[in-house]
Scaffold this active site. Structure first.
Site, mmCIF file in Angstrom:
data_model
loop_
_atom_site.group_PDB
_atom_site.id
_atom_site.type_symbol
_atom_site.label_atom_id
_atom_site.label_comp_id
_atom_site.label_asym_id
_atom_site.label_seq_id
_atom_site.Cartn_x
_atom_site.Cartn_y
_atom_site.Cartn_z
ATOM 1 N N LEU A 66 82.763 -122.297 -4.121
ATOM 2 C CA LEU A 66 82.418 -122.833 -5.438
ATOM 3 C C LEU A 66 83.668 -123.477 -6.012
ATOM 4 O O LEU A 66 84.774 -122.948 -5.849
ATOM 5 C CB LEU A 66 81.941 -121.736 -6.400
ATOM 6 C CG LEU A 66 80.529 -121.169 -6.238
ATOM 7 C CD1 LEU A 66 80.282 -120.089 -7.287
ATOM 8 C CD2 LEU A 66 79.475 -122.261 -6.344
ATOM 9 N N ASP A 67 83.486 -124.598 -6.699
ATOM 10 C CA ASP A 67 84.618 -125.245 -7.353
ATOM 11 C C ASP A 67 85.271 -124.304 -8.362
ATOM 12 O O ASP A 67 84.627 -123.410 -8.920
ATOM 13 C CB ASP A 67 84.163 -126.506 -8.102
ATOM 14 C CG ASP A 67 83.874 -127.666 -7.179
ATOM 15 O OD1 ASP A 67 84.271 -127.607 -6.004
ATOM 16 O OD2 ASP A 67 83.244 -128.635 -7.645
ATOM 17 N N PHE A 68 86.523 -124.541 -8.623
ATOM 18 C CA PHE A 68 87.291 -123.806 -9.632
ATOM 19 C C PHE A 68 86.538 -123.731 -10.957
ATOM 20 O O PHE A 68 86.449 -122.670 -11.591
ATOM 21 C CB PHE A 68 88.643 -124.513 -9.805
ATOM 22 C CG PHE A 68 89.424 -124.120 -11.025
ATOM 23 C CD1 PHE A 68 90.101 -122.914 -11.074
ATOM 24 C CD2 PHE A 68 89.503 -124.974 -12.117
ATOM 25 C CE1 PHE A 68 90.838 -122.557 -12.196
ATOM 26 C CE2 PHE A 68 90.235 -124.635 -13.240
ATOM 27 C CZ PHE A 68 90.906 -123.420 -13.280
ATOM 28 N N THR A 307 83.710 -127.367 -0.915
ATOM 29 C CA THR A 307 85.145 -127.100 -0.988
ATOM 30 C C THR A 307 85.599 -126.725 -2.384
ATOM 31 O O THR A 307 84.925 -126.965 -3.375
ATOM 32 C CB THR A 307 85.922 -128.334 -0.509
ATOM 33 O OG1 THR A 307 87.295 -128.008 -0.410
ATOM 34 C CG2 THR A 307 85.780 -129.484 -1.487
#
Length: 312
Positions: A66-68, A307
């Site tokens: 999961l994205d930041f 990513t």
């Protein structure tokens, strides 16, 4: 809303083989940077020190990414066999994900399928970002497909906003954010693909949340719905005024959808041959021998496309 902390970790599913956490927004999954005092890896090690595996790089086997800036469901395998079982589900495209988001503007259509191919953005100053095919600097665009259902119209801090359910049928880097931006309705609070504003009342987070996750492994079906964070009771800036589709009904439909047959080696969602009519489809391929390490490469590359945003 309170920021994340090492001590504050929400667990929404636990079995002998898997954990599913409800990741806080603005928390990286892992990082080698010494300055990162808060990561999901550190939260897990604090809560479950006995589950950390010294044979892995970060102590835990994260099944996906999961994205930041994105919150929500993220699955962790607790042993090598479980990780392999989850890997096969991703490889065979049997995993179902659905996200909730607040998007800028009132989307007039009730449902939209977004099919822009997505590639890397090579434009100067846009490193580590993605773009749709046909954009300046778009490199190596790949087929991408997202289903969007509008749930509500309303206002966020006085601006028109739509609450939507997003279902990615492919897994490109930043796919949902890029597709929503290309539609002309970027995610509220997305400073990369949305409108950059100098307003002091800008949203406290990016309004994208991994809401539903289903991984039908060989030994158990990992299925979770995380709490909806986009409610007026949780964020006074969000004021919905028109209900277009019941979220509960959509969840029931997601749960009722049969899992793809793992023996079906047909085309992946969104691939050209998947769109052919029945009589025109090619015959099924012959049975393949066990997968080699070299053959695993393309799938591992695909998995890597869910990513993280780069450290900055």
């Amino acid at each position: 809303m309170e920021p994340g902390s090492v001590e504050n970790l929400s667990i929404v599913y636990r079995s002998r083989d898997f954990l599913v956490v409800n990741k806080h927004w603005d928390v990286r999954i892992d990082s080698k940077a010494w300055r990162e005092t808060l990561t999901l890896q550190k939260q897990l090690r604090y809560r479950f020190p006995e589950l950390a595996d010294p044979d892995t790089c970060y102590g835990f086997r994260f099944c996906h990414q999961l994205d930041f800036s994105t919150s929500g469901a993220l699955c962790v395998a607790l042993n090598k066999a479980a990780a392999g079982s989850a890997y096969r589900c991703f490889k065979e495209r049997r995993v179902t994900k659905a996200y909730l988001a607040l998007l800028r503007g009132h989307i007039q259509e009730s449902r939209v399928t977004i099919s822009h191919a997505i590639g890397r953005n090579s434009t100067e100053g846009r490193a580590h970002t993605m773009c749709i095919e046909g954009s300046q600097g778009c490199e190596n665009p790949k087929p991408s497909l997202t289903d969007l259902v509008v749930l509500e119209h309303g206002l966020y801090a006085g601006d028109p906003v739509s609450k939507v359910l997003l279902k990615p049928l492919t897994g490109r880097t930043h796919q949902l954010r890029v597709h929503c931006s290309a539609l002309g309705h970027p995610v509220v609070g997305d400073l990369t693909y949305g409108e950059v504003s100098g307003r002091e009342d800008r949203p406290f987070r990016m309004m994208l949340h991994a809401f539903y996750l289903r991984i039908p492994t060989d030994t158990e079906c990992v299925e979770v719905c995380t709490p909806d964070p986009f409610l007026p009771s949780l964020d006074a800036c969000w004021s919905p005024h028109t209900l277009l589709q019941s979220l509960d009904q959509l969840v029931q439909a997601l749960r009722a959808t049969p899992d793809p047959d793992p023996e079906d080696r047909g085309p992946r969602p969104g691939s050209p041959s998947a769109l052919l009519p029945g009589p025109g489809r090619p015959p099924p391929p012959p049975t393949k021998p066990p997968e080699t390490e070299a053959q695993r490469g393309p799938c591992l590359q695909w998995l890597s496309e869910w990513t993280l945003e780069p450290d900055s």
